[in-house]
Enzyme design. Structure first.
Site, short mmCIF file in Angstrom:
data_model
loop_
_atom_site.label_atom_id
_atom_site.label_comp_id
_atom_site.label_asym_id
_atom_site.label_seq_id
_atom_site.Cartn_x
_atom_site.Cartn_y
_atom_site.Cartn_z
N ARG A 11 -0.03 -4.49 -6.40
CA ARG A 11 1.12 -3.85 -5.76
C ARG A 11 2.33 -4.78 -5.84
O ARG A 11 2.18 -6.00 -5.95
CB ARG A 11 0.82 -3.55 -4.29
CG ARG A 11 -0.32 -2.58 -4.09
CD ARG A 11 -0.54 -2.29 -2.62
NE ARG A 11 -1.06 -3.44 -1.88
CZ ARG A 11 -1.25 -3.46 -0.56
NH1 ARG A 11 -0.96 -2.40 0.16
NH2 ARG A 11 -1.72 -4.53 0.03
N GLU B 93 1.01 0.90 10.73
CA GLU B 93 -0.38 0.77 10.29
C GLU B 93 -1.16 -0.07 11.29
O GLU B 93 -0.65 -1.07 11.82
CB GLU B 93 -0.48 0.10 8.92
CG GLU B 93 -0.04 0.94 7.75
CD GLU B 93 -0.28 0.23 6.41
OE1 GLU B 93 -1.18 -0.63 6.35
OE2 GLU B 93 0.44 0.52 5.45
N CYS C 172 11.68 -14.27 -13.47
CA CYS C 172 12.06 -13.94 -14.84
C CYS C 172 13.51 -14.36 -15.11
O CYS C 172 14.24 -14.78 -14.20
CB CYS C 172 11.88 -12.44 -15.09
SG CYS C 172 13.12 -11.41 -14.26
N GLU D 41 -10.12 -0.66 -1.32
CA GLU D 41 -10.11 -0.39 0.11
C GLU D 41 -11.02 0.78 0.49
O GLU D 41 -10.81 1.44 1.51
CB GLU D 41 -8.68 -0.16 0.58
CG GLU D 41 -7.85 -1.44 0.53
CD GLU D 41 -6.43 -1.27 1.02
OE1 GLU D 41 -6.01 -2.07 1.88
OE2 GLU D 41 -5.73 -0.35 0.54
N HIS E 178 -12.32 0.19 3.90
CA HIS E 178 -11.37 -0.04 4.99
C HIS E 178 -11.50 1.08 6.01
O HIS E 178 -11.67 2.25 5.67
CB HIS E 178 -9.95 -0.09 4.43
CG HIS E 178 -8.94 -0.66 5.39
ND1 HIS E 178 -8.54 0.01 6.52
CD2 HIS E 178 -8.25 -1.83 5.38
CE1 HIS E 178 -7.64 -0.72 7.17
NE2 HIS E 178 -7.45 -1.84 6.49
N ASN F 194 6.60 0.09 0.52
CA ASN F 194 5.45 -0.29 1.36
C ASN F 194 5.30 -1.80 1.35
O ASN F 194 5.09 -2.41 0.30
CB ASN F 194 4.17 0.34 0.82
CG ASN F 194 2.94 -0.05 1.65
OD1 ASN F 194 2.76 0.47 2.75
ND2 ASN F 194 2.14 -0.96 1.14
N GLU F 195 5.45 -2.42 2.52
CA GLU F 195 5.21 -3.85 2.69
C GLU F 195 5.85 -4.67 1.55
O GLU F 195 5.17 -5.37 0.81
CB GLU F 195 3.71 -4.14 2.78
CG GLU F 195 3.07 -3.62 4.06
CD GLU F 195 1.59 -3.97 4.16
OE1 GLU F 195 1.03 -4.53 3.19
OE2 GLU F 195 0.99 -3.66 5.20
#
Length: 685
Positions: free
Chosen positions: A119, A313, A165, A361, A364, A157-158
């Site tokens: 991610r 979350e 680069c 996950e 989870h 997300n997060e």
């Protein structure tokens, strides 16, 4: 006085209860959505975060879009009174993009470009990535910006990580030019004359690298600031791609306990703060420690905008990635969820709704287990909590009446850890901050966690543990705070460097020297097995005496205008001041020259709270492991009484009249709290 914010969304003016929902993982089985809607109603869940990692399902190949499945999900939500935080899917991009446009992939500090996967493995500076983000986000906004089921935007997300680069190197140099204007100013601020590292052209300046420059502390600090600014810039870009179709929709991005980003920067780009909390409950049977640790972070995220936040979350059972992923014991789900509400959350949401069948996950925790029905302990816990949350709707928007603040700056945190100072084996900055916070948690005293550049005049008491990086303006602000009647508490390793990570000249604690009335000459580092002590003699101004353990760091200080309250017990500096107070104007400033134990901090802050006239949530003594937190709307207070102590406990309330918000009945003066028990009480303000 009204002390209440409007609900995050007028579509859903109650406590939000729901989860991350990934229907794109179940498109092969249409019956899943039908069953999920039935189960959402049973669980009392009213909102889902949808589409967080759905880019490949929305755009399976470049320029070919498939929205029908998402149409069906959102239309079905609307027909069943379920709402959605609609996500931009930029947390992970599809494989076709990585294959065709490798420039979107991140380059690590070692200058090696990543392969596709994971991610946030993408470059925020990449024009291609921004173009593709703009297209997919714009199409989502146009199609769903006015959909009746959508309550707001869940931006990415997060956010996390960094890229090294060539595009980011050039962006870093532009950022530095804007800040310093000249190479001479940069060289001076980074003190590059050390080791002959002076730059003669801007092109020589690159990001820190494990096989290159990594020992110039001003360089490291500015890189971390740049990464935060670059991340915030990308968030701002994403916000712009969806905002215009319906400016009334609130926006959030879910944050996590990530050290690499200054979340105050990110909070400026969104309407409401949300964060993801995953406590390690039942670890070493220390639920008290975990309780105040996560209470601190709830207060930190609430304080980013000083208004209610969202718990975006959490897990309804266990995670799958902690070193030991234990199940929540009976009662802990309700307690830990209402802890977030107590500290300012207007939602309780989970990762995830339905357990994934495969990948990293798949084990989870989730509301719906692989068994696929409601006859599980976890589902019953979630449904029970749903009923409780439905009885607490009037808490929505209520604020936290904090008279106390703890200073917690990200750049100070980075600088402390990069200092190469007296204890490279561990200086324990966060642990120190949270140890001071614990003393207020034990007393049931609301606390804001604020940055040193924020307004401070509204507080009665400010604690600044290890304010190592202290700007001149911060010193002046704290000086004025004390002169005007405030109480300040500082510790060792404060006022050492400025915002450039250059040491203050003229004596530590630099800009705090007048306020504290001391000069810190040296600091002694103790090994982990070493212990010193601080003695408070009988009759001192604090009103308690004894010998208390001190560890890790012992600052050797000289009194200027301050008075000594405590003295070192051992070593060549035995008998020298270790705890001081300085009266300045109408206020006073305390300084702890060494790391003192929890016994001392508890006793010390009990005295300071009385002296500074700080209000507690309940005017009563709380047993060990019991804490109280209060939210208010100005006319009513909502008091959360919580048991993290691991055993049943009795609490005597104060003389005010209380109503139990779940039952609607008066409580009486005596309350029993079972193991992991929690009661939510209402009283007149």
């Amino acid at each position: 006085m009204n002390r209440k914010y409007p609900p995050v969304s007028n579509k859903l003016p109650v406590l939000m209860h729901g989860a991350d929902y990934n229907p794109d993982q179940w498109l092969h089985d249409p019956s899943i959505l039908i069953e999920d809607l039935r189960l959402m109603k049973l669980a009392g869940c009213n909102v889902m975060a949808v589409g967080i990692f759905s880019w490949a399902a929305l755009e399976p190949s470049e320029g070919r879009f498939e929205f029908e499945w998402l149409d069906n999900v959102l239309d079905s939500f609307a027909a069943n009174s379920v709402y959605a935080w609609l996500a931009t899917p930029t947390g992970a991009r599809p494989a076709w993009m990585s294959e065709k446009y490798p420039e979107v992939l991140r380059v690590e500090p070692n200058r090696v470009r990543n392969l596709h996967g994971m991610r946030h493995n993408h470059c925020y500076s990449s024009p291609v990535y921004r173009e593709k983000t703009s297209i997919i986000n714009g199409m989502l906004a146009e199609r769903y910006g006015n959909h009746p089921a959508v309550v707001g935007w869940h931006i990415s997300n997060e956010y996390l990580g960094e890229c090294h680069c060539d595009l980011c190197q050039e962006s870093f140099r532009h950022w530095l030019r804007d800040k310093y204007e000249t190479l001479e100013a940069l060289n001076f601020s980074w003190w590059t004359s050390f080791w002959a590292h002076k730059y003669s052209t801007w092109e020589q300046v690159v990001s820190p690298a494990p096989h290159g420059e990594s020992g110039v502390h001003g360089h490291n600090l500015d890189w971390r600031r740049f990464v935060s600014d670059r991340t915030a810039d990308f968030c701002r870009f994403e916000v712009a791609t969806v905002r215009s179709t319906n400016p009334e929709l609130p926006l959030t991005t879910n944050m996590h306990m990530i050290e690499s980003l200054d979340y105050r920067k990110l909070a400026e780009e969104i309407d409401v703060v949300s964060w993801d909390a995953y406590p390690t409950w039942h670890d070493k049977k220390d639920d008290i420690g975990i309780g105040y640790y996560f209470a601190f972070y709830h207060d930190l995220f609430r304080s980013l905008k000083r208004k209610p936040f969202l718990l975006m979350e959490s897990t309804p059972s266990a995670t799958n990635w902690q070193s030991v992923s234990k199940l929540k014991r009976p009662g802990m789900h309700k307690l830990s969820s209402l802890q977030a509400v107590a500290h300012g959350a207007d939602s309780v949401q989970y990762f995830q709704w339905r357990k994934s069948r495969g990948s990293s996950e798949k084990f989870h925790g989730a509301v719906v287990d692989h068994v696929g029905h409601e006859n599980t302990r976890v589902f019953r816990d979630v449904a029970d909590l749903g009923r409780t949350l439905s009885s607490l709707s009037e808490v929505v928007g209520a604020t936290t009446p904090s008279e106390t603040a703890i200073l917690f700056d990200w750049d100070n945190r980075w600088a402390v850890k990069d200092a190469q100072g007296p204890r490279n084996s561990g200086i324990h900055y966060e642990e120190t901050v949270i140890a001071h916070y614990r003393a207020f948690w034990e007393q049931g005293i609301p606390v804001d966690i604020v940055g040193s550049q924020e307004a401070l005049s509204s507080y009665k008491l400010i604690i600044a543990p290890m304010l190592y990086l202290c700007r001149e303006e911060t010193g002046q602000k704290l000086e004025s705070f004390v002169e005007n009647g405030g109480t300040l508490v500082t510790t060792y390793w404060s006022g050492v460097v400025d915002e450039r990570d250059l040491c203050h000249l003229g004596g530590f604690p630099g800009p705090l020297r007048k306020t504290l009335g001391i000069w810190a000459e040296e600091i002694d580092a103790l090994h982990d097995h070493e212990v010193n002590g601080v003695v408070l003699p009988d009759g001192n101004a604090l009103g308690f005496a004894g010998i208390f353990e001190s560890r890790e760091l012992c600052e050797i200080i000289h009194l200027e205008t301050a008075e000594a309250l405590g003295y070192y017990v051992d070593d060549f500096y035995a008998g020298q001041p270790a705890l001081t107070v300085n009266k300045l104007g109408r206020g006073r400033a305390y300084h702890m020259a060494t790391r003192l134990d929890n016994e001392f901090l508890s006793a010390f802050y009990r005295q300071i709270v009385v002296e500074a006239d700080i209000s507690r949530a309940l005017d009563t003594e709380l047993p060990e492991g019991i804490t109280a937190q209060v939210r208010t709307d100005g006319s009513s207070d909502y008091v959360f009484l919580m048991n993290f102590g691991g055993k049943p406990c009795s609490v005597e309330l104060d003389e005010r009249t209380y109503i139990d918000m779940e039952t609607g009945e008066p409580t009486g003066k005596h309350l029993e709290l079972p193991v992991y028990g929690v009661r939510v009480l209402k009283r007149a303000n």
